[in-house]
Design a protein around this motif. Structure first.
Motif, PDB file in Angstrom:
ATOM      1  N   VAL A 220       0.868  -1.177   0.000  1.00 22.05           N
ATOM      2  CA  VAL A 220       0.000   0.000   0.000  1.00 22.05           C
ATOM      3  C   VAL A 220       0.905   1.228   0.000  1.00 22.05           C
ATOM      4  O   VAL A 220       1.730   1.402   0.907  1.00 22.05           O
ATOM      5  N   TRP A 221       0.755   2.090  -0.996  1.00 26.11           N
ATOM      6  CA  TRP A 221       1.711   3.167  -1.216  1.00 26.11           C
ATOM      7  C   TRP A 221       1.028   4.375  -1.848  1.00 26.11           C
ATOM      8  O   TRP A 221      -0.184   4.391  -2.067  1.00 26.11           O
ATOM      9  N   ALA A 222       1.819   5.419  -2.146  1.00 26.83           N
ATOM     10  CA  ALA A 222       1.349   6.598  -2.883  1.00 26.83           C
ATOM     11  C   ALA A 222       2.533   7.253  -3.573  1.00 26.83           C
ATOM     12  O   ALA A 222       3.682   7.111  -3.126  1.00 26.83           O
ATOM     13  N   THR A 223       2.277   7.957  -4.640  1.00 35.24           N
ATOM     14  CA  THR A 223       3.358   8.575  -5.412  1.00 35.24           C
ATOM     15  C   THR A 223       4.109   9.631  -4.617  1.00 35.24           C
ATOM     16  O   THR A 223       5.287   9.889  -4.869  1.00 35.24           O
ATOM     17  N   TRP A 224       3.421  10.275  -3.648  1.00 37.95           N
ATOM     18  CA  TRP A 224       4.039  11.365  -2.885  1.00 37.95           C
ATOM     19  C   TRP A 224       4.864  10.861  -1.693  1.00 37.95           C
ATOM     20  O   TRP A 224       5.534  11.635  -1.016  1.00 37.95           O
ATOM     21  N   ASP A 280     -10.196   2.816  -4.744  1.00 32.55           N
ATOM     22  CA  ASP A 280     -11.329   3.746  -4.759  1.00 32.55           C
ATOM     23  C   ASP A 280     -11.399   4.439  -3.392  1.00 32.55           C
ATOM     24  O   ASP A 280     -11.115   3.846  -2.364  1.00 32.55           O
ATOM     25  N   LYS A 281     -11.687   5.703  -3.372  1.00 32.09           N
ATOM     26  CA  LYS A 281     -11.830   6.480  -2.122  1.00 32.09           C
ATOM     27  C   LYS A 281     -10.524   6.545  -1.318  1.00 32.09           C
ATOM     28  O   LYS A 281     -10.537   6.810  -0.120  1.00 32.09           O
ATOM     29  N   ASN A 282      -9.399   6.271  -1.971  1.00 35.78           N
ATOM     30  CA  ASN A 282      -8.063   6.300  -1.345  1.00 35.78           C
ATOM     31  C   ASN A 282      -8.070   5.810   0.106  1.00 35.78           C
ATOM     32  O   ASN A 282      -8.358   4.654   0.349  1.00 35.78           O
ATOM     33  N   TRP A 283      -7.758   6.681   1.074  1.00 39.13           N
ATOM     34  CA  TRP A 283      -7.647   6.255   2.478  1.00 39.13           C
ATOM     35  C   TRP A 283      -8.964   5.715   3.037  1.00 39.13           C
ATOM     36  O   TRP A 283      -8.955   4.945   3.998  1.00 39.13           O
ATOM     37  N   LEU A 284     -10.074   6.127   2.460  1.00 39.46           N
ATOM     38  CA  LEU A 284     -11.386   5.716   2.960  1.00 39.46           C
ATOM     39  C   LEU A 284     -11.910   4.459   2.285  1.00 39.46           C
ATOM     40  O   LEU A 284     -13.047   4.042   2.528  1.00 39.46           O
ATOM     41  N   SER A 285     -11.104   3.849   1.438  1.00 39.41           N
ATOM     42  CA  SER A 285     -11.493   2.601   0.806  1.00 39.41           C
ATOM     43  C   SER A 285     -11.747   1.533   1.871  1.00 39.41           C
ATOM     44  O   SER A 285     -11.042   1.459   2.886  1.00 39.41           O
ATOM     45  N   ASP A 286     -12.755   0.686   1.657  1.00 38.91           N
ATOM     46  CA  ASP A 286     -13.128  -0.323   2.659  1.00 38.91           C
ATOM     47  C   ASP A 286     -11.960  -1.243   3.010  1.00 38.91           C
ATOM     48  O   ASP A 286     -11.749  -1.567   4.184  1.00 38.91           O
ATOM     49  N   PHE A 287     -11.198  -1.674   2.001  1.00 39.34           N
ATOM     50  CA  PHE A 287     -10.067  -2.573   2.252  1.00 39.34           C
ATOM     51  C   PHE A 287      -9.007  -1.879   3.106  1.00 39.34           C
ATOM     52  O   PHE A 287      -8.479  -2.466   4.056  1.00 39.34           O
ATOM     53  N   ILE A 288      -8.704  -0.632   2.796  1.00 31.67           N
ATOM     54  CA  ILE A 288      -7.697   0.134   3.541  1.00 31.67           C
ATOM     55  C   ILE A 288      -8.142   0.341   4.988  1.00 31.67           C
ATOM     56  O   ILE A 288      -7.356   0.186   5.932  1.00 31.67           O
ATOM     57  N   ARG A 289      -9.405   0.667   5.172  1.00 37.89           N
ATOM     58  CA  ARG A 289      -9.937   0.896   6.518  1.00 37.89           C
ATOM     59  C   ARG A 289      -9.997  -0.397   7.326  1.00 37.89           C
ATOM     60  O   ARG A 289      -9.805  -0.386   8.549  1.00 37.89           O
ATOM     61  N   ALA A 290     -10.263  -1.519   6.652  1.00 35.76           N
ATOM     62  CA  ALA A 290     -10.346  -2.803   7.356  1.00 35.76           C
ATOM     63  C   ALA A 290      -9.026  -3.153   8.027  1.00 35.76           C
ATOM     64  O   ALA A 290      -8.996  -3.751   9.108  1.00 35.76           O
ATOM     65  N   PHE A 291      -7.922  -2.754   7.384  1.00 38.84           N
ATOM     66  CA  PHE A 291      -6.592  -3.020   7.945  1.00 38.84           C
ATOM     67  C   PHE A 291      -6.090  -1.851   8.792  1.00 38.84           C
ATOM     68  O   PHE A 291      -4.924  -1.833   9.206  1.00 38.84           O
ATOM     69  N   ASN A 292      -6.961  -0.869   9.014  1.00 37.85           N
ATOM     70  CA  ASN A 292      -6.610   0.284   9.861  1.00 37.85           C
ATOM     71  C   ASN A 292      -5.319   0.945   9.395  1.00 37.85           C
ATOM     72  O   ASN A 292      -4.453   1.309  10.201  1.00 37.85           O
ATOM     73  N   ILE A 296       1.905   4.885   5.555  1.00 37.41           N
ATOM     74  CA  ILE A 296       2.446   4.048   4.486  1.00 37.41           C
ATOM     75  C   ILE A 296       3.959   4.279   4.363  1.00 37.41           C
ATOM     76  O   ILE A 296       4.454   5.307   4.829  1.00 37.41           O
ATOM     77  N   PRO A 297       4.689   3.324   3.766  1.00 40.95           N
ATOM     78  CA  PRO A 297       4.189   2.108   3.139  1.00 40.95           C
ATOM     79  C   PRO A 297       3.718   1.078   4.165  1.00 40.95           C
ATOM     80  O   PRO A 297       4.176   1.080   5.314  1.00 40.95           O
ATOM     81  N   ARG A 298       2.814   0.246   3.714  1.00 32.15           N
ATOM     82  CA  ARG A 298       2.294  -0.850   4.542  1.00 32.15           C
ATOM     83  C   ARG A 298       2.224  -2.090   3.665  1.00 32.15           C
ATOM     84  O   ARG A 298       1.812  -2.011   2.504  1.00 32.15           O
ATOM     85  N   PHE A 299       2.631  -3.214   4.208  1.00 26.89           N
ATOM     86  CA  PHE A 299       2.708  -4.447   3.433  1.00 26.89           C
ATOM     87  C   PHE A 299       1.866  -5.526   4.111  1.00 26.89           C
ATOM     88  O   PHE A 299       1.840  -5.631   5.342  1.00 26.89           O
ATOM     89  N   ILE A 300       1.179  -6.315   3.287  1.00 25.62           N
ATOM     90  CA  ILE A 300       0.259  -7.341   3.773  1.00 25.62           C
ATOM     91  C   ILE A 300       0.525  -8.626   3.000  1.00 25.62           C
ATOM     92  O   ILE A 300       0.689  -8.599   1.778  1.00 25.62           O
ATOM     93  N   LEU A 301       0.556  -9.755   3.693  1.00 24.03           N
ATOM     94  CA  LEU A 301       0.777 -11.051   3.055  1.00 24.03           C
ATOM     95  C   LEU A 301      -0.438 -11.939   3.292  1.00 24.03           C
ATOM     96  O   LEU A 301      -0.865 -12.138   4.434  1.00 24.03           O
ATOM     97  N   ILE A 302      -0.986 -12.485   2.201  1.00 21.95           N
ATOM     98  CA  ILE A 302      -2.212 -13.281   2.245  1.00 21.95           C
ATOM     99  C   ILE A 302      -1.943 -14.643   1.618  1.00 21.95           C
ATOM    100  O   ILE A 302      -1.209 -14.746   0.621  1.00 21.95           O
TER     101      ILE A 302
END
Length: 330
Positions: A220-224, A280-292, A296-302
């Motif tokens: 999870v990242w951003a250009t800035w 979608d909705k950047n920081w407010l995206s459901d997936f992003i919010r689910a992982f609190n 960033i950066p933040r890394f997730i392994l599934i």
């Protein structure tokens, strides 16, 4: 009418005032990175020091007592400056932190800071944040005791000691906050990851569900984000190492909608690999919010069944990631 003696007296007084209200900084640097040193107060440059005819640096200037940063165009070192100091630095820029050595008035405090940087570099903060609560408390208590002992035995300026105690308290408070966040993140481990459906740079939309059957490593990242960009070369190396293995490397941008084109251009310019998605909705995206996710950066392994192995996985630059992936994929 002023006499010659009155002029001399005035000159001596003025000279004394100048000497009392300024400090001198000198540096002899082998393999220097640039022809200028910059003394910075956070983001502001308070003094630029250029090389002299012999290739060394020297300047006399006025400072407000406190902590500063020396920047040589590539690397930073922390300094403690005070009017009246006469600091002489000698180092080799190819081994920046390891070779810093000060002499002269003010050297004890600045050598202390240089040594602190080396000691901090030996701490594996990533493993510390993944430790259990008992081990975390044991290690941080040892860190606090060692920091205090060094200050007590250093024969240092009392003002510097007071400032360092304050800085150490702030450092430990921040570390404890990060640990609390790490504990909260772990609650997502061993549960099914929520699905997402994001725009794919290559076209269309991509869901997490569509990747079942493979391990998924998410960035999870951003250009800035500077630290995010710093991980990109390491991520490319990891992607190449595990090419053809049962794993998908997915990068999810949380850039704002107004920077959508910037994201697309960045992916193209930097030739980013893996699956490049735009949340979608950047920081407010459901997936992003689910992982609190709030930094960033933040890394997730599934895992291939869609179950979270590590909600706060190791960075691509960490050896720990390679060890973990080797166990899973080889």
């Amino acid at each position: 009418m002023k006499t010659v003696f009155s002029f001399i007296f005035t000159f001596l007084i003025a000279s004394a005032v100048v000497s009392q209200e300024s400090m001198t900084f000198q540096a002899e640097i082998a393999n220097k990175n640039s022809e200028s040193l910059y003394i910075k107060d956070n983001q502001s440059v308070i003094q630029e020091i250029k090389t002299d005819s012999k290739g060394n640096f020297k300047a006399t200037f006025v400072v407000k007592e406190g902590l500063y940063q020396m920047f040589d165009g590539v690397e930073y070192a922390q300094l403690y400056l005070k009017n009246g100091f006469d600091l002489k630095l000698k180092m080799d820029a190819t081994k920046f932190d390891e070779t810093i050595m000060f002499s002269g008035k003010g050297s004890a405090e600045n050598n202390f800071l240089a040594q602190s940087t080396l000691l901090d570099s030996k701490i594996n903060f990533e493993l510390l944040l993944k430790s259990d609560e008992v081990d975390f408390k044991k290690q941080t208590d040892e860190m606090k005791a060692n920091d205090l002992l060094r200050l007590q035995n250093g024969k240092l300026d009392p003002a510097f000691v007071a400032l360092q105690k304050q800085m150490n308290e702030g450092k430990m408070t921040q570390l404890e906050q990060y640990y609390a966040m790490s504990l909260a993140n772990r609650k997502m481990n061993n549960v099914s990851a929520p699905n997402f459906e994001y725009e794919n740079y290559s076209g269309g939309k991509t869901t997490l569900e569509s990747m079942k059957g493979k391990y998924v490593y998410i960035d999870v990242w951003a250009t800035w984000c500077g630290p995010c960009r710093g991980e990109i070369p390491f991520l490319k190396t990891v992607e190449e190492k595990y090419k053809g293995k049962n794993i998908e490397f997915v990068s999810i941008s949380v850039d704002e909608d107004k920077n959508h084109d910037k994201w697309k251009n960045f992916v193209a310019d930097k030739q980013l690999g893996g699956v490049q998605l735009f949340a979608d909705k950047n920081w407010l995206s459901d997936f992003i919010r689910a992982f609190n996710i709030n930094s960033i950066p933040r890394f997730i392994l599934i895992d291939p069944k869609g179950v979270v192995i590590d909600a706060d996985a190791s960075r691509p630059s960490s050896q720990a990631l390679g060890i973990q992936l080797d166990k899973l994929l080889n």
